[in-house]
Enzyme design. Structure first.
Site, PDB file in Angstrom:
ATOM      1  N   LYS A  65      -8.188  -1.790   8.449  1.00  0.00           N
ATOM      2  CA  LYS A  65      -9.181  -2.137   9.116  1.00  0.00           C
ATOM      3  C   LYS A  65      -9.829  -3.515   8.779  1.00  0.00           C
ATOM      4  CE  LYS A  65     -10.987   1.745   9.194  1.00  0.00           C
ATOM      5  NZ  LYS A  65      -9.861   2.699   8.981  1.00  0.00           N
ATOM      6  N   VAL A 117      -7.541   1.430  14.844  1.00  0.00           N
ATOM      7  CA  VAL A 117      -8.481   1.711  15.928  1.00  0.00           C
ATOM      8  C   VAL A 117      -8.628   3.122  15.985  1.00  0.00           C
ATOM      9  CG1 VAL A 117      -9.367   1.788  18.308  1.00  0.00           C
ATOM     10  CG2 VAL A 117      -8.986  -0.282  17.060  1.00  0.00           C
ATOM     11  N   LYS A 119     -14.125   0.190  13.455  1.00  0.00           N
ATOM     12  CA  LYS A 119     -13.167   0.360  14.710  1.00  0.00           C
ATOM     13  C   LYS A 119     -13.855  -0.448  16.043  1.00  0.00           C
ATOM     14  CE  LYS A 119     -10.990   4.396  12.899  1.00  0.00           C
ATOM     15  NZ  LYS A 119     -10.854   5.598  12.952  1.00  0.00           N
ATOM     16  N   GLY A 139       1.041   4.129   4.116  1.00  0.00           N
ATOM     17  CA  GLY A 139       2.073   3.188   3.480  1.00  0.00           C
ATOM     18  C   GLY A 139       3.313   4.243   3.103  1.00  0.00           C
ATOM     19  N   GLY A 171       0.754  -0.957   0.093  1.00  0.00           N
ATOM     20  CA  GLY A 171      -0.147   0.005   0.120  1.00  0.00           C
ATOM     21  C   GLY A 171       0.990   1.197  -0.108  1.00  0.00           C
ATOM     22  N   GLU A 208      -2.464  -2.018  15.952  1.00  0.00           N
ATOM     23  CA  GLU A 208      -2.779  -1.002  16.883  1.00  0.00           C
ATOM     24  C   GLU A 208      -3.369   0.269  16.000  1.00  0.00           C
ATOM     25  OE1 GLU A 208      -3.505   0.919  19.751  1.00  0.00           O
ATOM     26  OE2 GLU A 208      -1.561  -0.078  20.471  1.00  0.00           O
TER      27      GLU A 208
END
Length: 313
Positions: free
Chosen positions: A106, A133, A205, A12, A7, A130
């Site tokens: 996500k 969210v 999320k 990215g 990405g 991590e």
């Protein structure tokens, strides 16, 4: 660690640019149409310049990045729903090769969490996510530190675009369409803001938080969702007369997960302004923990990704 970055959007790009500062080497970098691979480390600046000039990071096939020499794959392709393609396949390839995977995407974590954990159980690699969210806010590492089984609820403002719109509507009495256009001009909202304003992003999320706290079993369809498109200025005016305001709140409890506009006191911890996010955790022994900060942005989210990589080192 050697990283394969999948990405080349804001996140990215930022991961590739910042990796060296964290002591890591990017050995593969792919966008949707191309890849550049170098076992000793790619020239990140050259790859990004190539992307800016001709629309692709390199001349190889994106699949080449999955076959490169790397220790951890960074999955930063756009979020997709349902089967979470192609992000899920990228992570599966890494785990089946006994490599680690760190996700900013996500989709795989919200939609196919149980599948990811099954793949992880059969691999020498691990997954971390991590960044999925709340950008730079260390919500998941805090849950991990407290112990997921000791977190009784999580709630918060989880989408900066929706929060910016509600803040401006409340502050200046403007209608939704006017503020949305302003947010798009400022780059705070996408040209197609559906994911943000209809609550889908916050719901994803919440699904991730619910999976972590409850040990899996959640996807987007398990979250009750209401967005902000039908919130009129009059509702915000009436709330202000009573010393309150409206925020799009995501919540995970033992009863499930939900997202929707909620009334909160104007001076409440959850009444963050502008594009700020906040995650509030209710715990058995540590009480209420409040974590706030920038929930989006390339460099901000990249710090969460690279912190996850550090934890794997």
């Amino acid at each position: 660690m050697r990283l394969a970055v999948m990405g080349a959007g804001d996140v990215g790009r930022s991961v590739a640019e910042l990796a060296g500062e964290y002591g890591h080497t990017v050995t593969a970098f792919a966008d949707s149409a191309s890849a550049v691979v170098e076992p000793d480390g790619i020239d990140v600046d050259a790859a990004l310049a190539h992307k800016d000039d001709v629309g692709r990071v390199g001349e190889g096939d994106p699949a080449d990045a999955l076959g490169a020499e790397y220790d951890a794959l960074v999955e930063a392709t756009p979020t997709t729903l349902g089967d979470a393609h192609p992000g899920f396949e990228h992570v599966r390839a890494a785990l089946e090769a006994d490599r680690h995977a760190v996700l900013a995407n996500k989709g795989p974590v919200a939609e196919r969490y149980d599948d990811l954990r099954e793949l992880e159980a059969d691999s020498d690699g691990s997954i971390r996510f991590e960044a999925t969210v709340a950008g730079a806010i260390p919500a998941l590492s805090t849950i991990d530190g407290v112990g997921a089984e000791r977190v009784t609820a999580a709630r918060g403002v989880l989408n900066g675009t929706a929060n910016f719109i509600l803040t401006r509507m409340a502050t200046d009495g403007l209608d939704y369409e006017h503020v949305l256009a302003e947010a798009q001009d400022l780059g705070v909202a996408e040209a197609d803001p559906t994911f943000d304003v209809e609550g889908t992003d916050a719901a994803l999320k919440c699904a991730i938080l619910a999976n972590v706290i409850h040990g899996g079993g959640y996807s987007l369809e398990d979250v009750d969702v209401e967005g902000i498109t039908d919130v009129p200025p009059s509702a915000l005016e009436l709330a202000a007369e009573d010393g309150r305001t409206v925020r799009l709140i995501g919540e995970v409890t033992e009863d499930g997960a939900r997202v929707g506009p909620r009334l909160v006191p104007e001076n409440h911890t959850l009444a963050v302004s502008g594009t700020m996010n906040i995650v509030q955790l209710e715990t058995e022994h540590a009480g209420r923990l409040n974590l706030s900060g920038r929930g989006a942005g390339g460099p901000e989210t990249a710090t969460a990704v690279l912190s996850d990589v550090d934890r794997l080192s």
